[in-house]
Design a protein around this motif. Sequence first.
Motif, PDB file in Angstrom:
ATOM      1  N   SER A 175       0.828  -1.222   0.000  1.00 41.57           N
ATOM      2  CA  SER A 175       0.000   0.000   0.000  1.00 41.57           C
ATOM      3  C   SER A 175       0.860   1.270   0.000  1.00 41.57           C
ATOM      4  O   SER A 175       0.376   2.359  -0.320  1.00 41.57           O
ATOM      5  N   LYS A 176       2.133   1.136   0.352  1.00 37.75           N
ATOM      6  CA  LYS A 176       3.019   2.326   0.402  1.00 37.75           C
ATOM      7  C   LYS A 176       3.537   2.719  -0.992  1.00 37.75           C
ATOM      8  O   LYS A 176       4.268   3.694  -1.121  1.00 37.75           O
ATOM      9  N   GLY A 224       1.555   5.059  -2.845  1.00 37.70           N
ATOM     10  CA  GLY A 224       0.464   4.277  -3.417  1.00 37.70           C
ATOM     11  C   GLY A 224      -0.840   5.056  -3.344  1.00 37.70           C
ATOM     12  O   GLY A 224      -0.912   6.116  -2.714  1.00 37.70           O
ATOM     13  N   LYS A 271      -4.807   5.326  -2.166  1.00 31.16           N
ATOM     14  CA  LYS A 271      -5.630   4.770  -1.083  1.00 31.16           C
ATOM     15  C   LYS A 271      -6.880   4.136  -1.677  1.00 31.16           C
ATOM     16  O   LYS A 271      -7.667   4.821  -2.346  1.00 31.16           O
ATOM     17  N   ALA A 291      -8.667  -2.222  -0.238  1.00 29.54           N
ATOM     18  CA  ALA A 291      -8.088  -3.460  -0.782  1.00 29.54           C
ATOM     19  C   ALA A 291      -8.766  -4.688  -0.173  1.00 29.54           C
ATOM     20  O   ALA A 291      -8.959  -4.758   1.033  1.00 29.54           O
ATOM     21  N   THR A 301      -4.846  -8.896  -2.530  1.00 30.69           N
ATOM     22  CA  THR A 301      -3.655  -8.353  -3.211  1.00 30.69           C
ATOM     23  C   THR A 301      -3.004  -9.380  -4.154  1.00 30.69           C
ATOM     24  O   THR A 301      -1.905  -9.136  -4.664  1.00 30.69           O
ATOM     25  N   ASN A 361       1.109   2.260  -9.971  1.00 28.10           N
ATOM     26  CA  ASN A 361       0.536   2.265  -8.610  1.00 28.10           C
ATOM     27  C   ASN A 361      -0.988   2.308  -8.670  1.00 28.10           C
ATOM     28  O   ASN A 361      -1.670   1.614  -7.913  1.00 28.10           O
ATOM     29  N   ALA A 387      -3.345  -0.694  -7.465  1.00 32.25           N
ATOM     30  CA  ALA A 387      -4.243  -0.393  -6.337  1.00 32.25           C
ATOM     31  C   ALA A 387      -5.667  -0.816  -6.697  1.00 32.25           C
ATOM     32  O   ALA A 387      -6.344  -1.492  -5.916  1.00 32.25           O
ATOM     33  N   THR A 446      -6.379  -4.455  -6.442  1.00 34.42           N
ATOM     34  CA  THR A 446      -6.545  -5.065  -5.112  1.00 34.42           C
ATOM     35  C   THR A 446      -7.978  -4.926  -4.586  1.00 34.42           C
ATOM     36  O   THR A 446      -8.311  -5.477  -3.552  1.00 34.42           O
ATOM     37  N   THR A 447      -8.802  -4.181  -5.311  1.00 37.19           N
ATOM     38  CA  THR A 447     -10.164  -3.952  -4.802  1.00 37.19           C
ATOM     39  C   THR A 447     -11.124  -5.064  -5.237  1.00 37.19           C
ATOM     40  O   THR A 447     -12.299  -5.035  -4.906  1.00 37.19           O
TER      41      THR A 447
END
Length: 322
Positions: free
Chosen positions: A228-229, A244, A246, A249, A252, A290, A294, A297-298
Amino acid sequence: MYDVVALGEMLIDFTPAGKSENGNTLFETNPGGAPANVLATLAKFNAKTAFIGKVGADQFGSFLGDILKKENIDTQGLVYSEDVNTTLAFVHLSENGDRSFHFYRSPGADIMLDEQEVDLALVQNTKIFHFGSLSMTHEPAKTATLKAVKAAQESDIIISYDPNLRPALWKNLSHAKETIIEGMQYADILKISEEELEFITGITDFEEGTQFLYDKFDLKIVLVTLGSKGCFYRFGKDTGHINGFKVNAVDTTGAGDMFLGSFLYQFIKQDASWNSLQATGVEKMIIFANAAAALGTTKNGAIPAIPHLDSVRKLIGGESNY
Ligand code: ATP
């Protein structure tokens, strides 16, 4: 000409899918294998891709071949073996949600790819050649992988490398380290996780760890993925940390592959060349990667979770010309 050709493992990931009436665990068959996930990401954005690897001439192999075709990935380099079965992996979830993998690969088709079966015409007809370390855990696939990588290098093709540490797949950890390092000497673009960077270099500081790799190998770009970073990068003397996005998530799986596929997509789209590329250009590629990862991951799964280009652009926002 292809945008990206990748060689490597493709297998079935059996992921837990609830319980049967008898109270026993059910598993869902999902396509697995990092190189195919990287290509599926590129293909989703309409890049021209081809896969090289081996599956069994069995139902699971047909399933994997069909997935590649459905994703618009060229399968002329996919070999169906009559002698060995498609590799299987079972994913187990611990009580705290951590995943562990158990591989059925004794031997599985992925590691039986023979050098004679690698279509070098594919390797030499692409802008970028991508490979990972898991096709180098055993012979004959290791020799086949290195033959392809050397052919790409001789043809001045940009080489992307994603070393993956799955301890259970190697003889032992020193075998893993030695082989991962062997692959690194061919790489131009290296994607590595925080843990893998420390495993290879013994250094936890990103500046120092990536400098160590730069001094040792002829790398052009190092991308250290940080969950996430976001990502830390090194491009020559230039380094930076790109945050990353927000998101909420939920899974992953394959985030690193979506990240790399998206980065390579931007690299091609920007028509990047080593002479003209600037750190700002690299950062722009990372912002896109990124954002795509990101979003990936959702949703559950790897290939089914790859986002549409429009959603990635929307998440980046502003006047972005991605
Ligand atoms: P693997 O997929 O093998 O675990 P990896 O370790 O490289 O690979 P991560 O570092 O977890 O994967 O993730 C890759 C990229 O995905 C990150 O650099 C980031 O861009 C994005 N990402 C991952 N997890 C999250 C999250 N929770 N929120 C936002 N972005 C994320």
